[in-house]
Design a protein around this motif. Structure first.
Motif, PDB file in Angstrom:
ATOM      1  N   GLU A  79      21.020 -39.351 -85.171  1.00  0.00           N
ATOM      2  CA  GLU A  79      20.495 -40.532 -84.638  1.00  0.00           C
ATOM      3  C   GLU A  79      19.848 -40.631 -83.373  1.00  0.00           C
ATOM      4  N   ARG A  80      20.499 -40.051 -82.434  1.00  0.00           N
ATOM      5  CA  ARG A  80      19.825 -40.277 -80.928  1.00  0.00           C
ATOM      6  C   ARG A  80      18.618 -39.376 -80.706  1.00  0.00           C
ATOM      7  N   ARG A  81      18.465 -38.533 -81.475  1.00  0.00           N
ATOM      8  CA  ARG A  81      17.219 -37.529 -81.426  1.00  0.00           C
ATOM      9  C   ARG A  81      16.139 -38.339 -81.931  1.00  0.00           C
ATOM     10  N   GLN A  82      16.440 -39.122 -83.209  1.00  0.00           N
ATOM     11  CA  GLN A  82      15.306 -39.815 -83.882  1.00  0.00           C
ATOM     12  C   GLN A  82      14.983 -40.727 -82.828  1.00  0.00           C
ATOM     13  N   GLU A  83      15.783 -41.462 -82.087  1.00  0.00           N
ATOM     14  CA  GLU A  83      15.457 -42.368 -81.087  1.00  0.00           C
ATOM     15  C   GLU A  83      14.738 -41.653 -79.990  1.00  0.00           C
ATOM     16  N   LEU A  84      14.966 -40.904 -79.464  1.00  0.00           N
ATOM     17  CA  LEU A  84      14.131 -40.052 -78.658  1.00  0.00           C
ATOM     18  C   LEU A  84      12.604 -39.523 -79.572  1.00  0.00           C
ATOM     19  N   GLU A  85      12.531 -39.522 -80.472  1.00  0.00           N
ATOM     20  CA  GLU A  85      11.216 -38.879 -80.990  1.00  0.00           C
ATOM     21  C   GLU A  85      10.571 -40.316 -80.962  1.00  0.00           C
ATOM     22  N   GLY A  86      11.155 -41.342 -81.528  1.00  0.00           N
ATOM     23  CA  GLY A  86      10.579 -42.678 -81.574  1.00  0.00           C
ATOM     24  C   GLY A  86       9.847 -42.907 -80.351  1.00  0.00           C
ATOM     25  N   TRP A  87      10.450 -42.610 -79.141  1.00  0.00           N
ATOM     26  CA  TRP A  87       9.628 -43.026 -77.926  1.00  0.00           C
ATOM     27  C   TRP A  87       8.560 -41.990 -77.713  1.00  0.00           C
ATOM     28  N   GLY A  88       8.764 -40.838 -78.197  1.00  0.00           N
ATOM     29  CA  GLY A  88       7.569 -39.944 -78.047  1.00  0.00           C
ATOM     30  C   GLY A  88       6.296 -40.547 -78.989  1.00  0.00           C
ATOM     31  N   ARG A  89       6.487 -41.024 -80.119  1.00  0.00           N
ATOM     32  CA  ARG A  89       5.450 -41.455 -81.078  1.00  0.00           C
ATOM     33  C   ARG A  89       4.913 -42.758 -80.617  1.00  0.00           C
ATOM     34  N   LYS A  90       5.513 -43.548 -79.801  1.00  0.00           N
ATOM     35  CA  LYS A  90       5.252 -44.671 -79.376  1.00  0.00           C
ATOM     36  C   LYS A  90       4.407 -44.247 -77.980  1.00  0.00           C
ATOM     37  N   ALA A  91       4.795 -43.430 -77.067  1.00  0.00           N
ATOM     38  CA  ALA A  91       3.998 -43.188 -76.100  1.00  0.00           C
ATOM     39  C   ALA A  91       2.755 -42.379 -76.306  1.00  0.00           C
ATOM     40  N   LEU A  92       2.606 -41.590 -77.484  1.00  0.00           N
ATOM     41  CA  LEU A  92       1.383 -40.934 -77.928  1.00  0.00           C
ATOM     42  C   LEU A  92       0.648 -42.076 -78.373  1.00  0.00           C
ATOM     43  N   ASP A  93       0.990 -43.086 -79.107  1.00  0.00           N
ATOM     44  CA  ASP A  93       0.045 -43.844 -79.759  1.00  0.00           C
ATOM     45  C   ASP A  93      -0.622 -44.857 -78.657  1.00  0.00           C
ATOM     46  N   GLN A  94       0.262 -45.194 -77.627  1.00  0.00           N
ATOM     47  CA  GLN A  94      -0.245 -45.922 -76.598  1.00  0.00           C
ATOM     48  C   GLN A  94      -1.546 -45.178 -75.974  1.00  0.00           C
ATOM     49  N   ALA A  95      -1.392 -43.777 -75.953  1.00  0.00           N
ATOM     50  CA  ALA A  95      -2.349 -43.356 -75.264  1.00  0.00           C
ATOM     51  C   ALA A  95      -3.644 -42.841 -75.976  1.00  0.00           C
ATOM     52  N   VAL A  96      -3.520 -43.174 -77.301  1.00  0.00           N
ATOM     53  CA  VAL A  96      -4.752 -42.685 -78.192  1.00  0.00           C
ATOM     54  C   VAL A  96      -5.956 -43.242 -77.765  1.00  0.00           C
ATOM     55  N   PRO A  97      -6.245 -44.743 -77.542  1.00  0.00           N
ATOM     56  CA  PRO A  97      -7.532 -45.176 -77.231  1.00  0.00           C
ATOM     57  C   PRO A  97      -8.446 -44.356 -76.017  1.00  0.00           C
ATOM     58  N   ALA A  98      -7.449 -44.113 -75.072  1.00  0.00           N
ATOM     59  CA  ALA A  98      -8.123 -43.494 -73.805  1.00  0.00           C
ATOM     60  C   ALA A  98      -8.104 -41.853 -74.261  1.00  0.00           C
ATOM     61  N   MET A  99      -7.369 -41.227 -75.226  1.00  0.00           N
ATOM     62  CA  MET A  99      -7.653 -39.782 -75.619  1.00  0.00           C
ATOM     63  C   MET A  99      -8.830 -39.923 -76.399  1.00  0.00           C
ATOM     64  N   ALA A 100      -9.106 -40.865 -77.204  1.00  0.00           N
ATOM     65  CA  ALA A 100     -10.189 -40.939 -78.283  1.00  0.00           C
ATOM     66  C   ALA A 100     -11.672 -40.823 -77.362  1.00  0.00           C
ATOM     67  N   GLU A 101     -11.477 -41.908 -76.267  1.00  0.00           N
ATOM     68  CA  GLU A 101     -12.826 -41.762 -75.558  1.00  0.00           C
ATOM     69  C   GLU A 101     -13.023 -40.527 -74.755  1.00  0.00           C
ATOM     70  N   LEU A 102     -11.983 -40.019 -74.201  1.00  0.00           N
ATOM     71  CA  LEU A 102     -12.156 -38.606 -73.648  1.00  0.00           C
ATOM     72  C   LEU A 102     -12.529 -37.643 -74.599  1.00  0.00           C
ATOM     73  N   VAL A 103     -12.165 -37.564 -76.024  1.00  0.00           N
ATOM     74  CA  VAL A 103     -12.737 -36.601 -76.791  1.00  0.00           C
ATOM     75  C   VAL A 103     -13.970 -36.593 -76.896  1.00  0.00           C
ATOM     76  N   MET A 104     -14.507 -37.855 -77.171  1.00  0.00           N
ATOM     77  CA  MET A 104     -15.995 -38.005 -77.771  1.00  0.00           C
ATOM     78  C   MET A 104     -16.769 -37.737 -76.441  1.00  0.00           C
ATOM     79  N   SER A 105     -16.400 -37.767 -75.169  1.00  0.00           N
ATOM     80  CA  SER A 105     -17.115 -37.323 -73.899  1.00  0.00           C
ATOM     81  C   SER A 105     -17.529 -36.049 -73.641  1.00  0.00           C
ATOM     82  N   LEU A 106     -16.352 -35.296 -74.310  1.00  0.00           N
ATOM     83  CA  LEU A 106     -16.224 -33.900 -73.785  1.00  0.00           C
ATOM     84  C   LEU A 106     -17.679 -33.243 -74.006  1.00  0.00           C
TER      85      LEU A 106
END
Length: 291
Positions: A96-123
């Motif tokens: 249960e605690r591991r699932q909570e930690l994974e949820g943090w990781g999912r949310k953190a990645l999702d928050q970074a997606v717009p900037a990552m998408a812009e970077l990917v298209m600029s490479l």
């Protein structure tokens, strides 16, 4: 590349865990983390001046969001974890605690997606090749650290990694406890070869995704959606046998966490609880600070 850099590239997790060895270090590490993230990304992508400026802004904004939104959630988690550390921890609770930690990781990645998408298209094509070479370099480092020719050396490297994490919480483990860790690690269905094989797949998929999006001249929303789908596959493998393997690895890892906690003394449990209290104090301070 020296040994310290290789270890950093091979396992960001260990770098983060070792950074939290004292309450004062937690605050220093978090407040400098934006520089470390930029440094690591620049090593991977070799930014031009325009990309560098945009990435620095994106990282700063991500950490502002994380400090204000996520750190309060982590402090609540640590408050609960302190009490749980003093009592037996079942495999179910560990999962249960591991699932909570994974949820943090999912949310953190999702928050970074717009900037990552812009970077990917600029490479540029040269930067994509640079990323591919960087991945190959870090893979070589991983093989050196965890995929030695001798199976015993591999087991010893894996056990050393786990012991460092365990002793961060519990303090020095005695011989019987260390032997228990080594025995359990040797019996785990997940090993370094599995980790390495998965990392190769996701590196390949990421490179293919970049090239496909650029060839299609994807819109920002299309690039963001494609990245989110890739990250979803990382957390939830869509195909067998990897899906069942992942579930088995998680289940056995939770059982190992429970059994190790059972092996610890009351004094060691109290040390773990104190470590968690120190981290909670630090995160509360960080959440209130203005970067």
């Amino acid at each position: 590349m020296n040994r310290a850099h290789r270890s950093l590239n091979a396992t960001i997790l260990m770098m983060l865990v070792l950074a939290l060895t004292a309450c004062s270090v937690v605050r220093v590490a978090y407040n400098q983390a934006n520089h470390l993230v930029y440094w690591q990304l620049n090593k991977a992508f070799d930014f031009n001046d325009d990309q560098s400026a945009k990435v620095k802004v994106a990282i700063r904004q991500w950490f502002e969001w994380h400090r204000q939104t996520e750190l309060p959630i982590y402090t609540q988690f640590l408050t609960r974890a302190q009490k749980e550390a003093l009592a037996p921890v079942s495999a179910t609770l560990a999962c249960e605690r591991r699932q909570e930690l994974e949820g943090w990781g999912r949310k953190a990645l999702d928050q970074a997606v717009p900037a990552m998408a812009e970077l990917v298209m600029s490479l540029s094509p040269e930067q994509v090749k640079h990323l591919e070479a960087y991945q190959a370099e870090t893979n070589e480092d991983f093989r050196d650290d965890y995929l030695q020719d001798d199976p015993k050396d591999r087991q010893d490297a894996a056990a050393k990694f786990v012991l460092k994490v365990a002793e961060l919480f519990y303090g020095r483990l005695d011989k019987a406890q260390r032997d228990h860790v080594k025995h359990e690690i040797a019996a785990q269905p997940l090993n370094a070869k599995h980790v390495y094989d998965e990392r190769l797949v996701y590196q390949r998929d990421f490179l293919q995704l970049i090239r496909r999006l650029q060839a299609q001249k994807a819109t920002p929303s299309q690039a963001q959606q494609a990245l989110r789908e890739l990250f979803q596959q990382f957390f939830d493998p869509p195909k067998e046998p990897l899906r069942s393997q992942r579930q088995q690895w998680i289940a056995t890892g939770c059982k190992f966490t429970s059994s190790l906690h059972q092996q610890t003394t009351p004094e060691q449990k109290e040390k773990a609880a104190q470590r968690l209290r120190d981290w909670e104090t630090d995160l509360r301070i960080l959440a209130k600070q203005t970067p």
